[in-house]
Scaffold this motif. Sequence first.
Motif, mmCIF file in Angstrom:
data_model
loop_
_atom_site.group_PDB
_atom_site.id
_atom_site.type_symbol
_atom_site.label_atom_id
_atom_site.label_comp_id
_atom_site.label_asym_id
_atom_site.label_seq_id
_atom_site.Cartn_x
_atom_site.Cartn_y
_atom_site.Cartn_z
ATOM 1 N N UNK A 108 0.803 -1.228 0.000
ATOM 2 C CA UNK A 108 0.000 0.000 0.000
ATOM 3 C C UNK A 108 0.834 1.274 0.000
ATOM 4 N N UNK A 109 2.134 1.160 0.255
ATOM 5 C CA UNK A 109 2.995 2.338 0.348
ATOM 6 C C UNK A 109 3.854 2.552 -0.898
ATOM 7 N N UNK A 110 3.808 1.618 -1.826
ATOM 8 C CA UNK A 110 4.693 1.687 -2.989
ATOM 9 C C UNK A 110 4.071 2.515 -4.107
ATOM 10 N N UNK A 111 4.914 2.959 -5.017
ATOM 11 C CA UNK A 111 4.420 3.617 -6.217
ATOM 12 C C UNK A 111 3.676 2.603 -7.079
ATOM 13 N N UNK A 112 2.909 3.090 -8.035
ATOM 14 C CA UNK A 112 1.979 2.244 -8.781
ATOM 15 C C UNK A 112 2.657 1.101 -9.514
#
Length: 232
Positions: A108-112
């Motif tokens: 949920x914290x990563x880039x797309x």
Amino acid sequence: MLKPIIVLTVLCNLLWLMQCTFSKAAREIPDDQRVTYRPLYEEPRFQEPLRFAALDYPRLHAAMFYATNAVRVRHDVAPLTSHPLLEQAAWRYALRMAEKKFMAHVDPYASAHLRTPEQRVRAAGVVNARSAENLATYYGIQYQAPERVYRTPGQKGQFSRTRHGRPIPNHTYRSLAEGVVASWMSSPPHRANILSKNALQLGCGAAFFRDEKGFPQFILVQLYQWGEPVRP
């Protein structure tokens, strides 16, 4: 048997999951792959207790890999081969979940472009990523929740089963690896990954952390390559 907290598994690229029929001859294990499933008890390096302040992560990853292949062999499925890029991706994600205090197949914290298992494998350098992922947490000591324990006086982060008793022993590399693989085998989706005949390669990763009560725990990750061997 320890009962770890296990999250649901995800199978990526379902189009790559083929219905395969293997003859007995096709399932026989080539001589050059026998090292990939040597029983852990034959390796003295896996008998040592875990030292949380000085963990040998590559050794733990190898123990998980061997334990997985031992199960496959017992079920008459050819062993997997290891790949360093899969191990790298698995280890990085285990460390990230421990640092960010979450566990999920989608970050949920990563880039797309770095959220899913397949995206993370691509980022590690695999151009033909076809991925499936198993996740789990597991205690680093020989403890079974919700067993009652006591903090060991004067010993930070240690627990005993009786007041002023001996500390609960740490797992060895072998017992931790075999324990988490056994727990995955008790969960149908994880078991399907471990025993799949479409899986070809495997990388394992682990990360140590202490929970809110101070219990030593690990986040464990398996990344499988499906359908065709890794192309870097």
